[in-house]
Motif scaffolding. Sequence first.
Motif, short mmCIF file in Angstrom:
data_model
loop_
_atom_site.label_atom_id
_atom_site.label_comp_id
_atom_site.label_asym_id
_atom_site.label_seq_id
_atom_site.Cartn_x
_atom_site.Cartn_y
_atom_site.Cartn_z
N ARG A 103 99.33 -49.55 2.37
CA ARG A 103 100.14 -50.43 3.09
C ARG A 103 101.41 -49.67 3.82
N LYS A 104 101.65 -50.15 5.06
CA LYS A 104 102.74 -49.73 5.96
C LYS A 104 103.76 -51.00 6.11
N VAL A 145 97.30 -57.95 10.74
CA VAL A 145 96.62 -57.03 12.13
C VAL A 145 95.29 -56.53 11.66
N SER A 146 95.21 -55.79 10.70
CA SER A 146 93.91 -55.04 10.37
C SER A 146 92.66 -55.90 10.41
N GLU A 147 92.83 -57.00 9.68
CA GLU A 147 91.84 -58.02 9.48
C GLU A 147 91.60 -58.74 11.20
N PHE A 148 92.59 -58.84 11.73
CA PHE A 148 92.29 -59.62 13.04
C PHE A 148 91.56 -58.50 13.90
N LEU A 149 92.13 -57.33 14.04
CA LEU A 149 91.56 -56.28 14.81
C LEU A 149 89.85 -55.92 14.52
N ASP A 154 103.21 -47.21 -1.66
CA ASP A 154 102.67 -48.34 -1.71
C ASP A 154 101.29 -48.54 -1.74
N ALA A 155 100.58 -47.44 -2.03
CA ALA A 155 99.04 -47.34 -1.94
C ALA A 155 98.48 -48.48 -3.10
N ALA A 156 97.46 -48.94 -2.58
CA ALA A 156 96.83 -50.07 -3.54
C ALA A 156 95.74 -49.29 -4.27
N PRO A 157 95.10 -49.82 -5.17
CA PRO A 157 93.91 -49.10 -5.72
C PRO A 157 92.81 -49.11 -4.97
N GLU A 162 104.64 -56.15 7.26
CA GLU A 162 103.86 -55.28 6.52
C GLU A 162 102.38 -55.21 6.80
N TYR A 163 101.69 -54.17 6.88
CA TYR A 163 100.36 -54.24 7.37
C TYR A 163 99.39 -53.15 6.59
#
Length: 1291
Positions: A404-405, A516-520, A392-395, A582-583
């Motif tokens: 993405r995981k 989650v990544s944005e919040f951290l 699911d890797a994004a560009p 999904e994060y």
Amino acid sequence: MEKFLDCFKDCSRAERAWLVELYSAVRDRLHPLVQDSVSVSVEQLAQEVLGTVRRTVGSMSLPISYTLVSVSDLLSQQRTPCCSSLTWSTNQYRERVREAERALPNHRALPRTNLLLIGCLCDGCASGQGDGFWRVRDVTGSVHCEVLQSSPLWLGKLMLFPMWNYIPQNAPGRKLGGYLELIEPPICVTVERGASDPAEALNEVISVRKAAQLLKQKGSRGVCVSVCGEVTVVCPLLAIAGKTFFCFVISEGDLCVPILVTDSTCVYWRQCVCVGQSVCVSALRVCSVRGWAGNRLLSVTQQSRLHHNTHETGNTHSQSDTHSQSDTHSQSDTHSQSDTHSQSDTHSQSDTHSQSDTHSQPSHTQSLTDTHTLDTHLQGNTHCGLDQAQGDAAPSDSAGPVRRKFSRIISYRGRVTAVLNVEAGLYEIDGKVGLCLAYQPQQTWGGGVRPGAEIELQNVHFLFRPSPLFSLDVLLCVCLRSSVCVRGFSALRPEGGTPRADSPLLRYLLERNLGVSEFLWLCYCSTALAERLSPRWVCESRVCAVAGRLLQFVLGEKEKKEDKRDIYREMLQDPHSCPLTEYRVSSPCVTVCSLKELSDWMEKECWESLSLPSLAPPSAPYLTRAQLNPLLCWSTHTLPLHLFSTHTPPLLVGVLELGSGRVSVRLVDQTAGLECVCVEHSQTGEQHMAINSAWIGCLVCIRQCTLVIERFLETEFPSWKHLDQSRYITHRHCRCYLQVCVDDLHVLSPSAAMTAVLTERRTQREREEGVEGEGEVEEQSESVQREECSDGRMKRKREMKERREGSAKKPREFCEPQAAGSVSTDPCVSLLLRLDSKQGVAFRNLQAANEAQGLRLSFVATVTCLGDPQGWDRDPRNGRVEERETEGGGKEMELQFVDSSVRWFPILQPGSEYRLIALHTQDVSVLCGSSVPVRGGVTLLGSPSLVVQSEWRIHTLTQSLLYTQIQSMMTVSEVLRCSHEVVSFHGVISERITLQEEKGRASAVQSLISAKDGVLERDLRIRLTMEDSESHDRRIQVYLDLSRTPYVSGLLQGAVVLLHHFQRRVSVVQNVYCWSLPISCVTVTGLGSLKPHPPPPMMHLGRWAPARAELSLVGRVRVHVVCVLSLQLKWVCSLCGSVFKQSSCMRSCPPCDSTTAVFQAEAKVAVEDGTGEAQVWFSTEMVAELLSLAVTEWEGLQRHVRVKGHVRVYARGRNTVCDVDPDDPLVQFLCCLCSSSSVCRQITLTCRVRSHKPEKAQLRKVSRGEREFLSKFPQSLQLHCTHVHTHTHTH
């Protein structure tokens, strides 16, 4: 009371006093609570309380060391955390302290206090706080409490609390109070008469399977049932629109039924329901909710009751039911069962779950684990996460690929070991696992989650490395389907405070629906900004708002989320879906570095990257000490900002300021400050000479800039062979600063002046387009002025109203002096002016009022007043010019900037218009200026002068373009041709050399410069080689004397500079150069590096010779070497420059003991190309190529020359001769070599016109047949070879 005391006649005086206190407490605080439900007198209640205390202590003796405390006294007088226990001995308490402090060595245990607490357990409805939380209540008040296990039958009972912790909350801005942690179950003091049997309401109980079938049937809405099943999901309490509710799910096999608890009399069940329990709920009604369309659930009614089953399956917790039965029996049974729970059941649970046990979950969850260790979770999740990330890797973008995981749902039990960020709900478990509680509503007192507490997590999301900036690899995140239960309260003192329900971070998370990544990253950024900007520039309450704007800038428009959070789907839907399912990994992946960290790294990088051999030119082996050391005195090291951090892209955040007593713009935070060389572009793309004053005071972030490090060395290297020996470096220091284009600055919080600029630009765009502005300027202005409020509609209405009213208020989070806050109401006086010219900043001999005469940092600017001074009742700043301000004017004036007012130097730009403001006065005469008196009362015939005071302010109104200013200045080519004595011109720096310090020269103002600037360049004099921006071969050398002026940053190769008021000089050899004057001004207007120049043009000698001034000074020629006019080879002393023979210097008076020598060579040849002839000079490094000698041959020739020390041959007629020892083999070899065809050949050279002293035409005899003519021949074209391209042997 006497009747009560008569039963204790044998007690001591202390015991009787304690009994009196007990009776008074029962009479005043406890009996009024239970007199309606229990028909007992005060004496009987006091006897029951005393009996319960004795049974709890296990002795008939009275605990006279314990003081009965009321709830109000506990809240108001107990200011420190404490613990109290009736059952512990001193040794037991000490052992508990040792175990707790051994588990977490950096924490201290709670001190013990002897307080006896008795009260009623209630859910808050009695006090009007039906929020679902339990409280301990007496007549004086109530206090929030946390329990490990609870029973609904405890509600309203009078209880004795044998063991508890009290955690006060004395944080600023909060009401005085705290909460209780009930370590052991409470003991019931009274038994209600006529208590109903809990099994009475359990008639016609159906299973979960039948209830699930009922929910699917049409027409079942409104049907009431009683359901029994195992609890698998317990959702947190939610308070929405003043309504408190929660949900839980009971299951049987693979079927489940959701139950919604909204009744205010039942929300306290949330403390009684745990995952794994088997419960029966009566009087449930089938209903549906709007937020979960197409689905039905069971909802409680006012008649609903919660019952724990006696026979439980699986890993259930039977404590609540055990205590429910104990409540209906005698007090002795209650006490014995509570002991069994506290000593037996608790330890068994701890043993069972010590290795991160997970309950066996039904199949309705998305992905449950049945493993028992964290390592197993790590192994499974790592492989799974990597596979999903690859699929699911994004560009990828500039910051790296965004992967993405998918998270996994597990259960976990562990001990809280640290608080990472209490405001964000981030904790550390077992020293290696992170816990995020942000996606659940935060409890007011933290729910007992603090270091040392044992917690159990059910249905929690397992995330592996969600952010590179998070210190732990594993993060457990709770959503609205997760439950957090405290299984053991901490025995340690709380540290780091408790979470706030109104935390700005959590509010921003909900408003923006962050991942989650944005919040951290938001938490990381908020912490960094608080340390570096609060409270000096950003208010503590507004740090999160600034961090949110920074997050939006980092993510960009394409990363913004628009989906709203569906709470019912998140809590009840199968398969489960929530923001944590999904994060993304490495998004955002940006480091906010402090200026102190960057400054220290730049200084470290300065000396680690220093390579002296790389600084030396190719001709270094042939340079003496006097020639070599000046080339090493100054060097520069530039690198882009992203190289500061190799793992994550760095980001700078700071405030632009004008330093007091400095002449540069600085980017500062609370850790350090860095000087900035700024260049601003207009909206049309043209460059300005200086930045707008509105940028001063703005909180900005920088993502792209150039880090510049200038090294200053004082060296005494004898020769290039000693460059690896640091002992020859006598002094060194460096300057670090930033080169940044204003277009790369992003405003996080604008100054009041910048807000006015953005508003004016937006208004102009709307006027031109005729529609609501939606451009970049508007978005930037709106983003920096947006107030993050809970009600979005009211926020937008308020902003629209402010824009319509034309208000230019500054965002409230930005703390600045009064001039940068809301519109100042202090009176002031302003003057509209246009800057005509300005001098450079230097130390001048000045005398101010009431001060002694002396050297002071200052400069003078000539201005034209565009109007008369005007008075204001408020500070106009950079607002629109009013008509009254332009009345009068036309008068010229000199503004003197002295000491701290010189900070305005980088803002002032010739040709621009400004508003000079004198604050806190209404006297317009302060801006009128005055003539300068001299002796005898005579006044000077000149413009009036005005000394700018330090508290005055200058605002930019209009800026002149750099192109306009350049048009009025000379180019380098024009300076070379003109005859003016003082010139102003522009050009590009192609070379910079630091000149050696003049010996015996007194340093007049170095102490002042050091005090002002902090870094001392002693007697610094530099030479700049300026080239024409159009004709790159046109160059002029400019000498700057910085020994009496502040240092000028940005004078690097490739920089575009404007030089004002420089003296033009002509040397003896007709070289034109410029020298700085005390009034000279240097302005850096362009950044970058030298662009590669096109190859020089091919020239013909016949055309180059007569028009050398008009044509190129550098060119390529293809010529034939006619003869070698002279060739000189020698070894010279590196120290004194005398001839060096063998191993000693030949100077005798005074003798020189130097042992270091360098080889030097020089050749002069005559060349012609068929159109003309010229004489070309070759320096040492070019002579070997001229003579066509290989490296070994050239080195052998140097060894032979060292024996003689000096050899010179020259042309005489057609022969090459030597005046000294012509028969020497070395001389004969050189004579033959110079006349050989390997030298006299066709060759291509790059040459520059050589400067030389003009000579008269030479008289020569020319024979024509038998006649001789005497004719004047002009001097041949003199060229200096810079490069030998090719050579072709002729035969």
